[in-house]
Design a protein around this motif. Sequence first.
Motif, PDB file in Angstrom:
ATOM      1  N   ILE A  69       7.923   8.054   1.437  1.00  0.00           N
ATOM      2  CA  ILE A  69       8.307   8.316   0.047  1.00  0.00           C
ATOM      3  C   ILE A  69       7.065   8.746  -0.725  1.00  0.00           C
ATOM      4  N   GLU A  70       7.246   9.618  -1.709  1.00  0.00           N
ATOM      5  CA  GLU A  70       6.115  10.025  -2.541  1.00  0.00           C
ATOM      6  C   GLU A  70       5.699   8.854  -3.429  1.00  0.00           C
ATOM      7  N   ALA A  71       4.396   8.729  -3.675  1.00  0.00           N
ATOM      8  CA  ALA A  71       3.875   7.587  -4.435  1.00  0.00           C
ATOM      9  C   ALA A  71       4.467   7.526  -5.842  1.00  0.00           C
ATOM     10  N   GLN A  72       4.784   8.702  -6.427  1.00  0.00           N
ATOM     11  CA  GLN A  72       5.333   8.714  -7.789  1.00  0.00           C
ATOM     12  C   GLN A  72       6.741   8.117  -7.850  1.00  0.00           C
ATOM     13  N   GLU A  73       7.404   8.026  -6.675  1.00  0.00           N
ATOM     14  CA  GLU A  73       8.815   7.603  -6.637  1.00  0.00           C
ATOM     15  C   GLU A  73       8.991   6.134  -6.232  1.00  0.00           C
ATOM     16  N   ILE A  74       7.909   5.433  -5.944  1.00  0.00           N
ATOM     17  CA  ILE A  74       8.023   4.076  -5.374  1.00  0.00           C
ATOM     18  C   ILE A  74       8.636   3.083  -6.362  1.00  0.00           C
ATOM     19  N   LYS A  75       9.218   2.034  -5.764  1.00  0.00           N
ATOM     20  CA  LYS A  75       9.711   0.881  -6.529  1.00  0.00           C
ATOM     21  C   LYS A  75       9.110  -0.368  -5.891  1.00  0.00           C
ATOM     22  N   ASP A  97       0.861  -1.186   0.000  1.00  0.00           N
ATOM     23  CA  ASP A  97       0.000   0.000   0.000  1.00  0.00           C
ATOM     24  C   ASP A  97       0.898   1.237   0.000  1.00  0.00           C
ATOM     25  N   PRO A  98       1.049   1.903  -1.173  1.00  0.00           N
ATOM     26  CA  PRO A  98       1.992   3.017  -1.274  1.00  0.00           C
ATOM     27  C   PRO A  98       1.439   4.362  -0.792  1.00  0.00           C
ATOM     28  N   MET A  99       0.165   4.381  -0.373  1.00  0.00           N
ATOM     29  CA  MET A  99      -0.422   5.601   0.206  1.00  0.00           C
ATOM     30  C   MET A  99      -1.192   5.153   1.446  1.00  0.00           C
ATOM     31  N   ASP A 127       4.155   6.121   2.572  1.00  0.00           N
ATOM     32  CA  ASP A 127       3.296   7.301   2.521  1.00  0.00           C
ATOM     33  C   ASP A 127       4.188   8.532   2.368  1.00  0.00           C
ATOM     34  N   ILE A 128       3.640   9.575   1.763  1.00  0.00           N
ATOM     35  CA  ILE A 128       4.367  10.842   1.597  1.00  0.00           C
ATOM     36  C   ILE A 128       4.640  11.508   2.948  1.00  0.00           C
ATOM     37  N   SER A 129       3.791  11.210   3.942  1.00  0.00           N
ATOM     38  CA  SER A 129       3.854  11.895   5.238  1.00  0.00           C
ATOM     39  C   SER A 129       4.566  11.029   6.282  1.00  0.00           C
ATOM     40  N   GLY A 130       5.619  11.620   6.885  1.00  0.00           N
ATOM     41  CA  GLY A 130       6.316  10.915   7.964  1.00  0.00           C
ATOM     42  C   GLY A 130       5.421  10.676   9.160  1.00  0.00           C
ATOM     43  N   ASP A 131       4.505  11.603   9.440  1.00  0.00           N
ATOM     44  CA  ASP A 131       3.561  11.436  10.554  1.00  0.00           C
ATOM     45  C   ASP A 131       2.674  10.215  10.324  1.00  0.00           C
ATOM     46  N   MET A 132       2.234  10.038   9.067  1.00  0.00           N
ATOM     47  CA  MET A 132       1.374   8.891   8.747  1.00  0.00           C
ATOM     48  C   MET A 132       2.146   7.577   8.877  1.00  0.00           C
ATOM     49  N   ARG A 149      -5.863  16.544  -0.170  1.00  0.00           N
ATOM     50  CA  ARG A 149      -4.931  15.589   0.447  1.00  0.00           C
ATOM     51  C   ARG A 149      -3.739  15.295  -0.463  1.00  0.00           C
ATOM     52  N   ILE A 150      -3.901  15.498  -1.784  1.00  0.00           N
ATOM     53  CA  ILE A 150      -2.788  15.259  -2.707  1.00  0.00           C
ATOM     54  C   ILE A 150      -1.670  16.258  -2.451  1.00  0.00           C
ATOM     55  N   GLY A 151      -2.044  17.484  -2.095  1.00  0.00           N
ATOM     56  CA  GLY A 151      -1.059  18.550  -1.976  1.00  0.00           C
ATOM     57  C   GLY A 151      -0.395  18.640  -0.626  1.00  0.00           C
ATOM     58  N   VAL A 152      -0.209  17.509   0.074  1.00  0.00           N
ATOM     59  CA  VAL A 152       0.434  17.559   1.393  1.00  0.00           C
ATOM     60  C   VAL A 152       1.791  18.250   1.282  1.00  0.00           C
ATOM     61  N   ARG A 153       2.537  17.869   0.229  1.00  0.00           N
ATOM     62  CA  ARG A 153       3.844  18.463   0.034  1.00  0.00           C
ATOM     63  C   ARG A 153       4.002  18.794  -1.444  1.00  0.00           C
TER      64      ARG A 153
END
Length: 411
Positions: free
Chosen positions: A297-303, A206-208, A270-275, A321-325
Amino acid sequence: MSMPNTPQSYFCPCPRGLEAALAEELGEIALSSTTLKIHTQVPGGVHCSGVLADAYRINLHSRIASRVLMRMANCSYKNENDIYDLTLAQSWENWFGVHHTIRVDVTAVKSPLRSLEFTTLKIKDAICDRYREQCNKRPSVNTRAPDMRIVGFLDAHHFTLYLDTSGEALFKRGWREETGDAPLRENLAAGLLRVSGWKPGMVLFDPMCGSGTILAEAAQMLAGIPAGSKRNFAFEKFKNFQSAEWQAMKTSSVKLPATLPTQPTIFGSDISGDMVSMSRHNLQRAGITFEVPLKQIEAQEIKPPSDVPGIMLTNPPYGERIGVRGDSAVEEDEMPRLFYGAFGTTLKQRFANWSVFLFSADLGLPRLLRLKEARKTPFFNGALECRLFRFDMVVGYNRREEAKPKVSSES
């Protein structure tokens, strides 16, 4: 007094869209019982029957049901007085004491009655009048945390009265302390896992992952931890509660699988360290002792997190929610298009042979990803209409892409 071995009719509601998954799950639970029978699926749930211990069993093991409702009575009706009379005639005192607090909820489909509030009041009055007749006292109402919940269901011609054996809704597993902005309910997450075809031992990513609901459900399934092992139920306050049988059922149900995988099979990011921190905490609270690798890690960067292709299942963010960072120079309404375009490219280039499942209320998601779905299954997340999109990432997706200009995956 009603005997524990008297067969009862039950209705197990579930999130709309998961009826077939729930019926399949209940069929598996019934394998450990000689008395539990699964009957019809109807929109919003599944009918079944069995002795009282079968209600214990479903409450303990079902990951998909929202509640286990025991049918007290059913009749045709013309007005609220018919409903009052049927409710008054039930032996509520056989099930719970006058000292227990109550709450009444009514749902209706095509009922001719004008006011559900008035109908709810008539049911409450009938129960209180019954106790006054029996013991000169009436139970108190507690809408927030009642001991007993009574549920009425009306269609155009018939009224059914249920006593809730669950108490709090079953998606409240008893381990969660905190959630993200928009957590997926646990029973919906479990249903999506089943519909995706994931089984313990298969690779899951689950990348998000947000607060980790999908990961926690999968990890509990892998660990053999029953859904209801960490919480209490309304049936524990019933007059004929069989405490010894319940304890024995709970003890025998916690079986560690024969072999836990030596290598991790469940992964999240997840993009968010808190999450990511919250997911880690929630996995611990859910009783998970083996490693579930989590990454910020951002979802676009996953492997791919494993050499073996598996199932990706995620509930992607939407809107703000997409614009967290996100890049503040990008227009807000452009962000989903850029995010999903880049994420689609990552899937095509890196996730060959994976089955990708995205659960979203955005029905235009495949277009944003520039992918053709293999299947889309309608579900409801509460009142919100959603789809579970399946994408089969066949080898060669990226070759077809090369004819087009490449999209950068950098945000």
